[in-house]
Every structure is written in structure tokens, then in C-alpha cells.
Design an enzyme around this catalytic site. Structure first.
Site, PDB file in Angstrom:
ATOM      1  N   ASP A  11       0.808  -1.227   0.000  1.00  0.00           N
ATOM      2  CA  ASP A  11       0.000   0.000   0.000  1.00  0.00           C
ATOM      3  C   ASP A  11       0.839   1.274   0.000  1.00  0.00           C
ATOM      4  OD1 ASP A  11      -2.173  -1.707   0.112  1.00  0.00           O
ATOM      5  OD2 ASP A  11      -2.214  -1.684   2.296  1.00  0.00           O
ATOM      6  N   LYS A  33       1.693   2.204  -5.071  1.00  0.00           N
ATOM      7  CA  LYS A  33       2.223   1.657  -6.327  1.00  0.00           C
ATOM      8  C   LYS A  33       1.299   1.975  -7.505  1.00  0.00           C
ATOM      9  CE  LYS A  33       2.233  -2.417  -4.332  1.00  0.00           C
ATOM     10  NZ  LYS A  33       1.967  -2.041  -2.944  1.00  0.00           N
ATOM     11  N   GLY A  70      -4.636  -4.259  -3.757  1.00  0.00           N
ATOM     12  CA  GLY A  70      -5.620  -3.218  -4.059  1.00  0.00           C
ATOM     13  C   GLY A  70      -4.841  -1.974  -4.426  1.00  0.00           C
ATOM     14  N   HIS A  71      -4.833  -1.630  -5.703  1.00  0.00           N
ATOM     15  CA  HIS A  71      -4.040  -0.492  -6.182  1.00  0.00           C
ATOM     16  C   HIS A  71      -4.992   0.634  -6.585  1.00  0.00           C
ATOM     17  CE1 HIS A  71      -0.406  -3.311  -7.182  1.00  0.00           C
ATOM     18  NE2 HIS A  71      -0.796  -3.365  -5.934  1.00  0.00           N
ATOM     19  N   GLN A  74       1.825  -6.129  -3.219  1.00  0.00           N
ATOM     20  CA  GLN A  74       2.285  -6.256  -1.822  1.00  0.00           C
ATOM     21  C   GLN A  74       3.554  -5.418  -1.634  1.00  0.00           C
ATOM     22  OE1 GLN A  74       1.323  -9.623  -3.470  1.00  0.00           O
ATOM     23  NE2 GLN A  74      -0.575  -8.631  -2.918  1.00  0.00           N
TER      24      GLN A  74
END
Ligand code: GDP
Ligand code: IMO
Ligand code: MG
Length: 422
Positions: A12, A15, A39-40, A222
Site C-alpha cells: 500500500d 504503487k 488493491g491499487h 504487496q
């Protein structure tokens, strides 16, 4: 060449935002590991998108996007994700390629993930419960199903065989609330839809592009501290999140790797269980969480917050061979009177710049250095030289200590809020 962008902390780091920004300088963006545990978040013209499996280059009209063989794919989530971007990117299907060797997450993998976590009780990893661990387990156990298998006439039979194995295994774990029949119906519907997408031999696809002189950006998921080998084991994810993972996650040779861009927040967060030496508790942690909006993009869970940790960053810079740094969320610290950075670890009666082999077992305390806060808003600033002096000093101090140039500084969630230094 293949440049890499990956997280240097526990995920988080921002990215998605930075990959989206950089994507226009590349021909292809490729995910090489992880799955929908990621989750981007991208904020484009005020609209927020969260990508889980689709690479963050998808919003750039000229860019091809590859989901590499190292990724684990949940067809149901992937289809939902496609639907969520379809209005904004109507032609996304033409630019999205999926490696046939990517492993499939079955509904029964998710069931097992949930049951295995339930069995761990207090020792739970804090998994996103997306089936990541069990799917990589089956890959290594040489019995997994892969994306290309959906095209085979015996796919259903192979699915049933593996599911039966999973249900046998599930019997040794606590019973969990999971509607397998419903999930299976969604799974097979999604699989049918995926047959209409571009399934490719990812390794040939990407190497042909490289031969033609195309530029690739590999997008990590990650963070390095969640790497299966080098992270805070066992509180990690099940893939190699570090730059070495790019080679086997895409099928490219090591000499093809160019720049390795490491991304860190101006502080540190972690979601899920496991050691976090510079963690802040109580009001201090809560303030950072609120200021940074630190709630998981995939699960909505509150993220644990703490100070930046230099020995931790030196460790992941070393593992990845980082050549450029990006720092995000500096704006979150705008109001702080004082901020801190961890400078050394104390354990086993010694001071060290190195992390112990097991952060879980060691009794660790950290040394900190304080910086005076810059106490001003950064909105609209486009040049490093226009930053408050105290922020410039802070950045200079970090790059000196980490011995890598800080090339980009992110000052907000929006695509435009990024300062590039020459
Ligand atoms: P990722 O998993 O590394 O892509 O990061 P996430 O999307 O899970 O979390 C990063 C969060 O911070 C998202 O909500 C982003 O919109 C937001 N974000 C990214 N960069 C910045 C920044 O510089 N400042 C602020 N305030 N938010 C940011
Ligand atoms: P992005 O790509 C932050 C964490 C989970 C849990 C551990 C194992 O958005 O940075 P898993 O579901 O893989 O079995 O969970 O890893 N985790 C993440 N934390 N960001 C992520 O991805 C994460 N993906 C997994 O919270 O502690
Ligand atoms: Mg995330």
C-alpha cells in the site's frame, strides 16, 4: 528493458498511483506476482478506481497490459474488475493480455484460506482471504489449474478433482460460512467470459515485445516485507514480491532488468498481523491513520501506522537492487510538529543496522531521529525547489542515508500530484 516498480514496505505504498503516472513512458505494464489480495488505487479526474489484478497501465490508451504467469487469478474478481473500468476504458479488452500459465484461484481455495485462518485463532496471518496461500500451495504441489486450462475439454473434470481434494482437506479445519455452490456458479460464468479475452503465452509475448525494442514496466504487488522468503515470515504473502520475482513471474531473463524503482511512504503502514517494529499505538497511530486515510483498499481494514524505518528500508533496497526511490504521502505529514524516523535496531544486547532473522522472536527496540515538521500545505507545488525548506532537508537526509536518489515525491492521491526530480 524491463523496469520494475515495487513496494519497499508492507504494501500500500501507492504503487498503483505511480505506475499509472509512469505508464505513459512505457509500451507495456505487467503484473508479475500476487493476486486480488492487492488493491491499487488510482484517482483520475476525481474518480477513484481500485485495481486488484489488472495492471495499473490500463487507463493509458497506448499501453498494453499483461497479467503475468506469476499472478494468481480469481476469474470472478477479474470479471468484476473489468466491469468496474469498462465505462472509463471501453477498449480495455484490446490492450489486456493474460498469461496462460497464470494459476487459477478456485472458490474452494478461498474456502480453504478462510478455514485455515480460522484454525490459527490468535496466530492468524490476517490474510485477505482471497485464496492466495492455498493457490500458491497447489502450484508448488504441482496440482494447480492454470488459465490456459480453461480452454481444455476436460477443464470441468480437473476442476472437480481438485475441488474434491480441497473439500477433504477442509474437513480438518473449522467449518466456515461459505456458499460454495453460489461461488461456483459465479466462477464458471466468469470462466466463460474470460475465454473471450486474450489468453497468451506470456513469456513469448513479452520477449517478442522486448526484441522489438518495446519498454516494459513490471508492477509489483504487496511489499518486500511481505515477500515469502525475506519478509516477516510467517506473516507474509505467498509469492516473491521482490525484484527477483519479475524474472520467473514474467519469463524474462535477469539481464533484461533495468531500473528498479522502490516506493515507500513517508511513514509506514501494515495491514494484517505480524511484527512492525516502528508501529505507533494509541492517539499517535490513530492520528496518522486518519490523516492518511489508512484503510485497506481491498478489505477496508484499518491499517496499522508507524514511523519510517531506515534499517528496514536499507534491507529492502539491498534485496531489490533499488536504483531510484519514490516517496509518497508526504502531504499526510503536513500538520505535524515533529516527525520521526527509525535509525537503528537494538536486539541481542547490540545496536545494528541489520534486521534480525526473525522479527517475531527478537525483543527489539528502535532508535529514532526527529525532524521538525514543515507545517504547510503542498497543494499545487510542482517543483522540488518550491517545497518548504524543512521538507527539502528531510528528503535530502533520507536519500543521503539510504544512498539512492529520491526521484519522485507524491503529494496527493491524484495522478498530477507528483513531483519528478532530474
Ligand atoms: P498500493 O497498493 O501500493 O497501490 O497503494 P493503495 O492504493 O492500497 O494505498 C495507497 C493510498 O494512498 C490510496 O488511497 C491512494 O489513493 C493514496 N495515495 C497515493 N499517493 C498519495 C499521496 O501522495 N498522498 C495522499 N494523501 N494519498 C496518496
Ligand atoms: P498491495 O498490492 C497490504 C497482507 C495481508 C496479510 C498478508 C497475507 O495493495 O500493496 P494474503 O491475502 O496474501 O494471504 O495475506 O499480506 N497483504 C497486503 N497488505 N497490501 C497488499 O497488497 C497486501 N496483500 C496482502 O493483509 O497480512
Ligand atoms: Mg494496496
Amino acid at each position: 528493458m524491463v523496469d520494475v516498480l515495487l513496494g519497499l514496505q508492507w504494501g500500500d505504498e501507492g504503487k498503483g498511483k505511480v505506475v499509472d503516472y509512469l505508464a505513459r513512458q512505457y509500451d507495456i505494464v505487467a503484473r508479475f506476482q500476487g493476486g486480488p489480495n492487492a488493491g491499487h488505487t488510482l484517482v483520475l479526474d476525481g474518480q477513484k478506481f481500485v485495481l486488484h489484478t489488472i495492471p495499473s497501465g490500463i487507463f493509458r490508451p497506448q499501453v498494453l497490459n499483461l497479467i503475468g504467469n506469476g499472478v494468481v487469478i480469481d476469474p470472478t474478481t477479474l470479471i468484476k474488475e473489468m466491469e468496474s473500468i469498462a465505462a472509463a476504458v471501453p477498449n480495455f479488452g484490446e490492450r489486456l493480455f493474460i498469461a496462460k500459465k497464470a494459476q487459477l484461484i478456485l472458490p474452494s481455495h478461498r474456502l480453504l484460506d478462510t478455514a485455515m485462518e480460522a484454525a490459527k485463532g490468535k496466530a492468524k496471518i490476517g490474510s485477505t482471504l482471497r485464496g492466495i496461500g492455498p493457490t500458491y500451495t497447489d502450484k508448488i504441489a504441482r496440482r494447480g489449474l492454470r488459465m490456459g486450462d480453461i480452454l481444455l475439454p476436460n477443464f470441468k473434470a480437473r476442476y472437480e478433482e481438485l475441488k474434491t481434494e480441497h473439500l477433504k482437506m477442509a474437513q480438518i479445519y473449522p467449518t466456515v460460512d461459505f456458499d460454495l455452490a453460489e461461488q461456483e456458479a459465479n466462477f464458471f460464468a466468469a470462466v466463460e467470459t474470460l475465454k473471450g479475452h486474450q489468453l497468451v503465452d506470456g513469456e513469448y509475448f513479452i520477449n517478442k515485445q522486448l526484441t522489438q525494442g518495446k519498454k516494459v514496466l513490471a508492477e509489483g504487488a504487496q511489499g518486500s516485507m511481505l515477500d515469502i522468503d525475506f519478509g516477516t515470515y510467517p506473516f507474509v504473502t505467498s509469492s516473491n514480491t521482490i525484484s527477483a520475482g519479475v524474472c520467473n513471474g514474467l519469463g524474462v531473463a535477469p539481464q533484461k532488468i533495468g531500473e528498479v524503482i522502490g516506493i515507500t511512504k513517508a511513514y509506514c503502514t501494515r495491514v494484517g498481523s505480524g511484527p512492525f517494529p516502528s508501529e505507533l499505538f494509541g492517539e499517535e497511530g490513530e492520528n496518522l491513520r486518519q490523516a492518511g486515510g489508512e484503510f485497506g483498499a481491498t478489505t477496508g481494514r484499518p491499517r496499522r501506522c508507524g514511523w519510517l524505518d531506515l534499517p528496514q528500508l536499507k534491507y529492502t533496497i539491498m534485496l531489490n537492487g533499488v536504483t531510484q526511490l519514490v516517496i509518497t504521502k508526504v502531504d499526510v505529514l503536513n500538520e505535524m510538529e515533529e516527525l520521526k524516523v527509525a535509525t537503528a535496531y537494538n536486539y541481542g544486547g547490540q545496536k545494528s543496522q541489520e534486521l534480525p532473522h526473525d522479527l517475531v522472536l527478537e525483543d527489539i527496540s528502535l532508535d529514532y531521529r526527529s525532524y521538525a515538521g514543515w507545517k504547510s500545505n503542498l497543494k499545487g507545488i510542482q517543483k522540488f525547489e518550491d517545497f518548504p525548506q524543512k521538507l527539502q532537508d528531510y528528503i535530502h537526509s533520507l536519500e543521503t542515508e539510504l544512498d539512492v536518489p529520491m526521484k519522485m515525491i507524491s503529494t496527493g492521491p491524484e495522478r498530477e500530484a507528483l513531483i519528478i526530480r532530474d
